[in-house]
Motif scaffolding. Structure first.
Motif, PDB file in Angstrom:
ATOM      1  N   MET A   1       0.841  -1.185   0.000  1.00  0.00           N
ATOM      2  CA  MET A   1       0.000   0.000   0.000  1.00  0.00           C
ATOM      3  C   MET A   1       0.882   1.243   0.000  1.00  0.00           C
ATOM      4  N   LYS A   2       0.454   2.230  -0.763  1.00  0.00           N
ATOM      5  CA  LYS A   2       1.241   3.449  -0.890  1.00  0.00           C
ATOM      6  C   LYS A   2       0.486   4.630  -0.267  1.00  0.00           C
ATOM      7  N   LEU A   3       1.168   5.330   0.645  1.00  0.00           N
ATOM      8  CA  LEU A   3       0.570   6.459   1.354  1.00  0.00           C
ATOM      9  C   LEU A   3       1.236   7.761   0.956  1.00  0.00           C
ATOM     10  N   LEU A   4       0.427   8.782   0.770  1.00  0.00           N
ATOM     11  CA  LEU A   4       0.928  10.144   0.661  1.00  0.00           C
ATOM     12  C   LEU A   4       0.688  10.762   2.031  1.00  0.00           C
ATOM     13  N   VAL A   5       1.763  11.165   2.687  1.00  0.00           N
ATOM     14  CA  VAL A   5       1.671  11.716   4.036  1.00  0.00           C
ATOM     15  C   VAL A   5       2.071  13.182   3.998  1.00  0.00           C
ATOM     16  N   LEU A   6       1.222  14.040   4.563  1.00  0.00           N
ATOM     17  CA  LEU A   6       1.489  15.474   4.648  1.00  0.00           C
ATOM     18  C   LEU A   6       1.717  15.829   6.109  1.00  0.00           C
ATOM     19  N   MET A   7       2.796  16.575   6.358  1.00  0.00           N
ATOM     20  CA  MET A   7       3.124  16.969   7.736  1.00  0.00           C
ATOM     21  C   MET A   7       3.573  18.427   7.790  1.00  0.00           C
ATOM     22  N   ILE A   8       3.497  18.976   8.985  1.00  0.00           N
ATOM     23  CA  ILE A   8       4.027  20.313   9.250  1.00  0.00           C
ATOM     24  C   ILE A   8       5.305  20.144  10.051  1.00  0.00           C
ATOM     25  N   GLY A   9       6.382  20.715   9.580  1.00  0.00           N
ATOM     26  CA  GLY A   9       7.655  20.664  10.301  1.00  0.00           C
ATOM     27  C   GLY A   9       8.373  19.339  10.141  1.00  0.00           C
ATOM     28  N   PHE A  10       9.680  19.409  10.080  1.00  0.00           N
ATOM     29  CA  PHE A  10      10.492  18.216   9.885  1.00  0.00           C
ATOM     30  C   PHE A  10      10.545  17.411  11.183  1.00  0.00           C
ATOM     31  N   PRO A  11      10.284  16.103  11.114  1.00  0.00           N
ATOM     32  CA  PRO A  11      10.164  15.305  12.336  1.00  0.00           C
ATOM     33  C   PRO A  11      11.476  14.825  12.962  1.00  0.00           C
ATOM     34  N   TYR A  12      12.601  15.172  12.360  1.00  0.00           N
ATOM     35  CA  TYR A  12      13.864  14.680  12.893  1.00  0.00           C
ATOM     36  C   TYR A  12      14.873  15.812  12.981  1.00  0.00           C
ATOM     37  N   PRO A  13      15.632  15.911  14.067  1.00  0.00           N
ATOM     38  CA  PRO A  13      15.639  15.033  15.235  1.00  0.00           C
ATOM     39  C   PRO A  13      14.427  15.311  16.134  1.00  0.00           C
ATOM     40  N   PRO A  14      13.921  14.280  16.775  1.00  0.00           N
ATOM     41  CA  PRO A  14      12.736  14.450  17.612  1.00  0.00           C
ATOM     42  C   PRO A  14      13.078  15.109  18.950  1.00  0.00           C
ATOM     43  N   THR A  15      13.099  16.439  18.938  1.00  0.00           N
ATOM     44  CA  THR A  15      13.487  17.192  20.141  1.00  0.00           C
ATOM     45  C   THR A  15      12.293  17.793  20.875  1.00  0.00           C
ATOM     46  N   SER A  16      11.104  17.624  20.323  1.00  0.00           N
ATOM     47  CA  SER A  16       9.900  18.117  21.006  1.00  0.00           C
ATOM     48  C   SER A  16       8.842  17.024  20.955  1.00  0.00           C
ATOM     49  N   GLY A  17       7.788  17.206  21.696  1.00  0.00           N
ATOM     50  CA  GLY A  17       6.727  16.206  21.735  1.00  0.00           C
ATOM     51  C   GLY A  17       6.108  15.946  20.375  1.00  0.00           C
ATOM     52  N   GLY A  18       5.837  17.018  19.620  1.00  0.00           N
ATOM     53  CA  GLY A  18       5.246  16.867  18.294  1.00  0.00           C
ATOM     54  C   GLY A  18       6.176  16.150  17.330  1.00  0.00           C
ATOM     55  N   SER A  55      15.512   7.149   4.877  1.00  0.00           N
ATOM     56  CA  SER A  55      15.543   5.694   5.070  1.00  0.00           C
ATOM     57  C   SER A  55      14.156   5.132   5.410  1.00  0.00           C
ATOM     58  N   TYR A  56      13.233   5.983   5.824  1.00  0.00           N
ATOM     59  CA  TYR A  56      11.879   5.545   6.156  1.00  0.00           C
ATOM     60  C   TYR A  56      10.871   5.844   5.039  1.00  0.00           C
ATOM     61  N   CYS A  57      11.328   6.555   4.017  1.00  0.00           N
ATOM     62  CA  CYS A  57      10.398   7.032   2.993  1.00  0.00           C
ATOM     63  C   CYS A  57      10.759   6.545   1.599  1.00  0.00           C
ATOM     64  N   ASN A  58       9.735   6.297   0.826  1.00  0.00           N
ATOM     65  CA  ASN A  58       9.893   6.007  -0.586  1.00  0.00           C
ATOM     66  C   ASN A  58      10.309   7.298  -1.303  1.00  0.00           C
ATOM     67  N   TYR A  59       9.715   8.418  -0.860  1.00  0.00           N
ATOM     68  CA  TYR A  59       9.991   9.747  -1.411  1.00  0.00           C
ATOM     69  C   TYR A  59       9.845  10.745  -0.270  1.00  0.00           C
ATOM     70  N   LEU A  60      10.718  11.733  -0.235  1.00  0.00           N
ATOM     71  CA  LEU A  60      10.683  12.752   0.821  1.00  0.00           C
ATOM     72  C   LEU A  60      10.942  14.112   0.210  1.00  0.00           C
ATOM     73  N   GLU A  61      10.089  15.062   0.536  1.00  0.00           N
ATOM     74  CA  GLU A  61      10.267  16.428   0.044  1.00  0.00           C
ATOM     75  C   GLU A  61       9.858  17.421   1.119  1.00  0.00           C
ATOM     76  N   VAL A  62      10.645  18.475   1.238  1.00  0.00           N
ATOM     77  CA  VAL A  62      10.311  19.575   2.134  1.00  0.00           C
ATOM     78  C   VAL A  62       9.956  20.771   1.261  1.00  0.00           C
ATOM     79  N   VAL A  63       8.753  21.288   1.448  1.00  0.00           N
ATOM     80  CA  VAL A  63       8.323  22.476   0.722  1.00  0.00           C
ATOM     81  C   VAL A  63       8.457  23.645   1.684  1.00  0.00           C
ATOM     82  N   ASN A  64       9.358  24.551   1.364  1.00  0.00           N
ATOM     83  CA  ASN A  64       9.626  25.678   2.250  1.00  0.00           C
ATOM     84  C   ASN A  64       8.507  26.713   2.126  1.00  0.00           C
TER      85      ASN A  64
END
Length: 145
Positions: A1-18, A55-64
């Motif tokens: 199964m292929k997922l398109l995931v949308l997020m706010i802010g880069f998740p690494y390094p995990p320095t906050s709860g979010g 390493s966790y993603c098939n594709y990764l992009e950051v839109v500034n």
């Protein structure tokens, strides 16, 4: 199964709860799904952090994108009845990129982490959308309202 995931802010390094939640969400979902991750961010991402998340993603992009705060935006939210936080994260650039990926790829599910990004969803979407709405600030917003 292929997922398109949308997020706010880069998740690494995990320095906050979010970030910790977002990082672990991607890490665990990547065990069962192919993930294309598109991130709405106003920060510069270090190359080594980007490489680690790849390493966790098939594709990764950051839109500034800028996260706007203004009196005009507040008034607009009242006039249009679109929540202020949704307008704050509305970006033509981000919306265009999500639409381009959606048209090019065949996704099974769109996972919209942070309900604030719902204004960036393609208008002609025909796959299930999972709007992740967990937000520890909800009691504060309710109190402010």
């Amino acid at each position: 199964m292929k997922l398109l995931v949308l997020m706010i802010g880069f998740p690494y390094p995990p320095t906050s709860g979010g970030q910790l939640r977002d990082f672990n969400l991607i890490k665990e979902m990547s065990k069962k799904f192919k993930i294309d991750l598109v991130i709405h961010s106003s920060s510069i991402v270090k190359p080594e952090h980007f490489k680690f998340m790849e390493s966790y993603c098939n594709y990764l992009e950051v839109v500034n994108c800028k996260n706007n705060h203004s009196l005009f935006l507040f008034i607009r939210s009242i006039m249009t009845r679109i929540p202020y936080k949704v307008l704050q994260y509305t970006s033509t650039k981000f919306r265009r990129r999500v639409s381009e990926l959606y048209k090019k790829q065949k996704y099974d599910i769109l996972f919209c982490d942070h309900i604030y990004l719902t204004n960036s969803l393609p208008s002609n979407i025909s796959i299930p959308v999972i709007p992740h709405t967990l937000d520890a600030f909800f009691p504060l917003y309710k109190q402010l309202a």
